[in-house]
Design a protein around this motif. Structure first.
Motif, PDB file in Angstrom:
ATOM      1  N   CYS A 152      50.749  80.318  16.866  1.00  0.00           N
ATOM      2  CA  CYS A 152      49.790  79.918  17.899  1.00  0.00           C
ATOM      3  C   CYS A 152      48.709  78.960  17.414  1.00  0.00           C
ATOM      4  CB  CYS A 152      49.157  81.150  18.524  1.00  0.00           C
ATOM      5  SG  CYS A 152      50.375  82.224  19.341  1.00  0.00           S
ATOM      6  N   GLY A 153      48.533  78.838  16.109  1.00  0.00           N
ATOM      7  CA  GLY A 153      47.546  77.909  15.590  1.00  0.00           C
ATOM      8  C   GLY A 153      46.145  78.473  15.469  1.00  0.00           C
ATOM      9  N   HIS A 154      45.974  79.742  15.780  1.00  0.00           N
ATOM     10  CA  HIS A 154      44.665  80.396  15.645  1.00  0.00           C
ATOM     11  C   HIS A 154      44.898  81.907  15.571  1.00  0.00           C
ATOM     12  CE1 HIS A 154      40.608  81.746  16.536  1.00  0.00           C
ATOM     13  NE2 HIS A 154      40.218  80.525  16.202  1.00  0.00           N
ATOM     14  N   PRO A 155      44.197  82.604  14.654  1.00  0.00           N
ATOM     15  CA  PRO A 155      44.424  84.048  14.510  1.00  0.00           C
ATOM     16  C   PRO A 155      44.178  84.850  15.787  1.00  0.00           C
ATOM     17  CG  PRO A 155      42.999  83.225  12.754  1.00  0.00           C
ATOM     18  CD  PRO A 155      43.226  82.094  13.694  1.00  0.00           C
ATOM     19  N   ALA A 156      43.185  84.467  16.579  1.00  0.00           N
ATOM     20  CA  ALA A 156      42.910  85.219  17.811  1.00  0.00           C
ATOM     21  C   ALA A 156      44.060  85.072  18.803  1.00  0.00           C
ATOM     22  CB  ALA A 156      41.598  84.755  18.440  1.00  0.00           C
ATOM     23  N   LEU A 157      44.672  83.888  18.851  1.00  0.00           N
ATOM     24  CA  LEU A 157      45.817  83.688  19.754  1.00  0.00           C
ATOM     25  C   LEU A 157      47.049  84.422  19.241  1.00  0.00           C
ATOM     26  CD1 LEU A 157      45.364  79.915  20.646  1.00  0.00           C
ATOM     27  CD2 LEU A 157      44.694  81.927  21.994  1.00  0.00           C
ATOM     28  N   ASP A 158      47.246  84.419  17.920  1.00  0.00           N
ATOM     29  CA  ASP A 158      48.361  85.187  17.352  1.00  0.00           C
ATOM     30  C   ASP A 158      48.162  86.682  17.606  1.00  0.00           C
ATOM     31  OD1 ASP A 158      50.004  83.113  16.266  1.00  0.00           O
ATOM     32  OD2 ASP A 158      48.580  82.881  14.625  1.00  0.00           O
ATOM     33  N   PHE A 159      46.922  87.133  17.544  1.00  0.00           N
ATOM     34  CA  PHE A 159      46.603  88.538  17.820  1.00  0.00           C
ATOM     35  C   PHE A 159      46.930  88.869  19.277  1.00  0.00           C
ATOM     36  CE2 PHE A 159      43.539  92.052  18.600  1.00  0.00           C
ATOM     37  CZ  PHE A 159      43.896  92.894  17.557  1.00  0.00           C
ATOM     38  N   ALA A 160      46.523  88.001  20.189  1.00  0.00           N
ATOM     39  CA  ALA A 160      46.802  88.221  21.611  1.00  0.00           C
ATOM     40  C   ALA A 160      48.300  88.225  21.887  1.00  0.00           C
ATOM     41  CB  ALA A 160      46.111  87.157  22.462  1.00  0.00           C
ATOM     42  N   ALA A 161      49.057  87.526  21.063  1.00  0.00           N
ATOM     43  CA  ALA A 161      50.506  87.419  21.255  1.00  0.00           C
ATOM     44  C   ALA A 161      51.278  88.615  20.709  1.00  0.00           C
ATOM     45  CB  ALA A 161      51.016  86.132  20.600  1.00  0.00           C
ATOM     46  N   THR A 162      50.584  89.630  20.240  1.00  0.00           N
ATOM     47  CA  THR A 162      51.301  90.804  19.710  1.00  0.00           C
ATOM     48  C   THR A 162      51.827  91.718  20.806  1.00  0.00           C
ATOM     49  OG1 THR A 162      49.249  92.034  19.408  1.00  0.00           O
ATOM     50  CG2 THR A 162      50.093  90.770  17.494  1.00  0.00           C
ATOM     51  N   LEU A 163      51.472  91.454  22.049  1.00  0.00           N
ATOM     52  CA  LEU A 163      52.172  92.065  23.181  1.00  0.00           C
ATOM     53  C   LEU A 163      53.014  90.933  23.749  1.00  0.00           C
ATOM     54  CD1 LEU A 163      52.795  94.405  25.071  1.00  0.00           C
ATOM     55  CD2 LEU A 163      50.890  93.659  26.498  1.00  0.00           C
ATOM     56  N   ARG A 164      54.298  90.995  23.470  1.00  0.00           N
ATOM     57  CA  ARG A 164      55.194  89.894  23.830  1.00  0.00           C
ATOM     58  C   ARG A 164      55.809  90.100  25.203  1.00  0.00           C
ATOM     59  NH1 ARG A 164      58.377  89.127  18.127  1.00  0.00           N
ATOM     60  NH2 ARG A 164      56.543  88.722  16.862  1.00  0.00           N
ATOM     61  N   ALA A 165      56.214  88.990  25.791  1.00  0.00           N
ATOM     62  CA  ALA A 165      56.925  88.988  27.075  1.00  0.00           C
ATOM     63  C   ALA A 165      56.157  89.798  28.113  1.00  0.00           C
ATOM     64  CB  ALA A 165      58.357  89.499  26.900  1.00  0.00           C
ATOM     65  N   ARG A 166      54.902  89.490  28.296  1.00  0.00           N
ATOM     66  CA  ARG A 166      54.018  90.234  29.207  1.00  0.00           C
ATOM     67  C   ARG A 166      54.547  90.274  30.639  1.00  0.00           C
ATOM     68  NH1 ARG A 166      48.673  90.965  27.471  1.00  0.00           N
ATOM     69  NH2 ARG A 166      48.373  90.288  25.344  1.00  0.00           N
ATOM     70  N   ARG A 167      55.237  89.225  31.074  1.00  0.00           N
ATOM     71  CA  ARG A 167      55.704  89.183  32.464  1.00  0.00           C
ATOM     72  C   ARG A 167      57.048  89.878  32.666  1.00  0.00           C
ATOM     73  NH1 ARG A 167      53.046  84.133  32.033  1.00  0.00           N
ATOM     74  NH2 ARG A 167      54.866  83.065  31.213  1.00  0.00           N
ATOM     75  N   THR A 168      57.740  90.204  31.590  1.00  0.00           N
ATOM     76  CA  THR A 168      59.073  90.795  31.752  1.00  0.00           C
ATOM     77  C   THR A 168      59.190  92.106  30.987  1.00  0.00           C
ATOM     78  OG1 THR A 168      59.909  89.380  29.962  1.00  0.00           O
ATOM     79  CG2 THR A 168      60.203  88.568  32.210  1.00  0.00           C
ATOM     80  N   ALA A 169      59.641  92.049  29.766  1.00  0.00           N
ATOM     81  CA  ALA A 169      59.970  93.253  29.005  1.00  0.00           C
ATOM     82  C   ALA A 169      58.770  93.947  28.368  1.00  0.00           C
ATOM     83  CB  ALA A 169      60.986  92.909  27.918  1.00  0.00           C
ATOM     84  N   ARG A 170      57.654  93.242  28.167  1.00  0.00           N
ATOM     85  CA  ARG A 170      56.458  93.798  27.526  1.00  0.00           C
ATOM     86  C   ARG A 170      56.815  94.526  26.229  1.00  0.00           C
ATOM     87  NH1 ARG A 170      51.814  93.474  30.518  1.00  0.00           N
ATOM     88  NH2 ARG A 170      50.858  95.162  29.373  1.00  0.00           N
TER      89      ARG A 170
ATOM     90  N   ASN B 179      58.364  78.470  27.740  1.00  0.00           N
ATOM     91  CA  ASN B 179      59.440  79.431  27.949  1.00  0.00           C
ATOM     92  C   ASN B 179      58.946  80.450  28.979  1.00  0.00           C
ATOM     93  OD1 ASN B 179      61.255  81.562  27.850  1.00  0.00           O
ATOM     94  ND2 ASN B 179      61.309  81.664  25.622  1.00  0.00           N
ATOM     95  N   PRO B 180      59.602  80.557  30.140  1.00  0.00           N
ATOM     96  CA  PRO B 180      59.108  81.460  31.186  1.00  0.00           C
ATOM     97  C   PRO B 180      59.028  82.924  30.757  1.00  0.00           C
ATOM     98  CG  PRO B 180      61.089  80.280  31.929  1.00  0.00           C
ATOM     99  CD  PRO B 180      60.805  79.848  30.528  1.00  0.00           C
ATOM    100  N   GLU B 181      59.783  83.313  29.743  1.00  0.00           N
ATOM    101  CA  GLU B 181      59.739  84.693  29.265  1.00  0.00           C
ATOM    102  C   GLU B 181      58.644  84.925  28.232  1.00  0.00           C
ATOM    103  OE1 GLU B 181      63.580  85.863  27.903  1.00  0.00           O
ATOM    104  OE2 GLU B 181      64.555  85.260  29.766  1.00  0.00           O
ATOM    105  N   CYS B 182      58.090  83.850  27.696  1.00  0.00           N
ATOM    106  CA  CYS B 182      57.073  83.957  26.649  1.00  0.00           C
ATOM    107  C   CYS B 182      55.696  83.808  27.266  1.00  0.00           C
ATOM    108  CB  CYS B 182      57.294  82.864  25.598  1.00  0.00           C
ATOM    109  SG  CYS B 182      56.124  82.944  24.217  1.00  0.00           S
ATOM    110  N   THR B 183      54.747  84.563  26.751  1.00  0.00           N
ATOM    111  CA  THR B 183      53.385  84.470  27.265  1.00  0.00           C
ATOM    112  C   THR B 183      52.394  84.099  26.166  1.00  0.00           C
ATOM    113  OG1 THR B 183      53.189  86.868  27.006  1.00  0.00           O
ATOM    114  CG2 THR B 183      53.754  86.045  29.205  1.00  0.00           C
ATOM    115  N   ARG B 184      52.906  83.540  25.066  1.00  0.00           N
ATOM    116  CA  ARG B 184      51.997  83.126  23.997  1.00  0.00           C
ATOM    117  C   ARG B 184      51.194  81.902  24.440  1.00  0.00           C
ATOM    118  NH1 ARG B 184      56.695  83.403  20.126  1.00  0.00           N
ATOM    119  NH2 ARG B 184      56.571  85.464  19.224  1.00  0.00           N
ATOM    120  N   VAL B 185      49.945  81.889  24.034  1.00  0.00           N
ATOM    121  CA  VAL B 185      49.089  80.716  24.204  1.00  0.00           C
ATOM    122  C   VAL B 185      48.893  80.145  22.805  1.00  0.00           C
ATOM    123  CG1 VAL B 185      46.804  79.895  24.900  1.00  0.00           C
ATOM    124  CG2 VAL B 185      47.969  81.679  26.237  1.00  0.00           C
ATOM    125  N   TYR B 186      48.975  78.835  22.683  1.00  0.00           N
ATOM    126  CA  TYR B 186      48.881  78.189  21.387  1.00  0.00           C
ATOM    127  C   TYR B 186      47.941  76.994  21.463  1.00  0.00           C
ATOM    128  CZ  TYR B 186      52.155  74.918  23.500  1.00  0.00           C
ATOM    129  OH  TYR B 186      52.743  74.021  24.344  1.00  0.00           O
TER     130      TYR B 186
END
Length: 186
Positions: A9-27, A141-148
């Motif tokens: 993600c290019g920033h630790p806070a964004l990588d931290f937020a991305a530890t819940l993956r696929a928020r809109r689908t599988a979570r 990617n519609p299944e990914c919810t990472r912000v970078y």
């Protein structure tokens, strides 16, 4: 899904937020145990050693992670910050952070899970109040919810990372293009 931590993600806070993956689908939850949480702090380079954590550390980390994600989304979409998320993030940022120590062999960051979380929260405050806000994008990617952070030339990056999402999307598009002519000729 694997349990490897990904830092795209290019920033630790964004990588931290991305530890819940696929928020809109599988979570898919990465912070399932105190050990997995501590592994993230170590793997991201935030600390060199960390004291064992407990379930409460996981609960607090998840709450801060969700606040960070909400505030990043608010900022990215140009909406006012959610007040509850602000309170959670600022509360965590007020606590004692990781304190670097100089040793005979160089710098060493030893921390508790609480100190590591406070450091992540402070990094999120810096991000959300800093110059990189206009560079934040959500993965295409519609299944990914990472912000970078998009630092590409012309800000044309579409995916959080080629290995994680870009290759999947490109391969699917290629397969669809290959399939289309045969379907049209049938």
């Amino acid at each position: 899904m694997n349990l490897d931590h990904v830092f795209v993600c290019g920033h630790p806070a964004l990588d931290f937020a991305a530890t819940l993956r696929a928020r809109r689908t599988a979570r898919f939850e990465m912070f399932v145990t105190p050990e997995r949480l501590n592994a993230w702090y170590l793997d991201c380079g935030l600390v060199d050693t960390i004291t064992p954590g407990n379930e409460q550390d996981v609960v607090e980390a998840r709450a801060v992670r969700e606040a960070v994600y909400r505030l990043v989304t608010d900022r990215r979409l140009g909406e006012p910050f959610d007040r509850q998320a602000l309170a959670v993030l600022n509360g965590a940022a007020r606590k004692a952070p990781v304190t670097p120590q100089l040793t005979l062999t160089g710098r060493h960051n030893e921390a508790t899970p609480g100190q590591a979380l406070a450091t992540v929260a402070r990094k999120a405050v810096d991000l959300l109040s800093g110059p990189d806000v206009p560079l934040m994008k959500e993965c295409g990617n519609p299944e990914c919810t990472r912000v970078y952070i998009d630092r590409s030339r012309g800000m044309r990056r579409q995916w959080c990372g080629m290995d994680s999402c870009g290759n999947k999307i490109k391969a699917a598009a290629y397969r669809a293009r290959k399939k289309a002519p045969s379907a049209a000729s049938a």
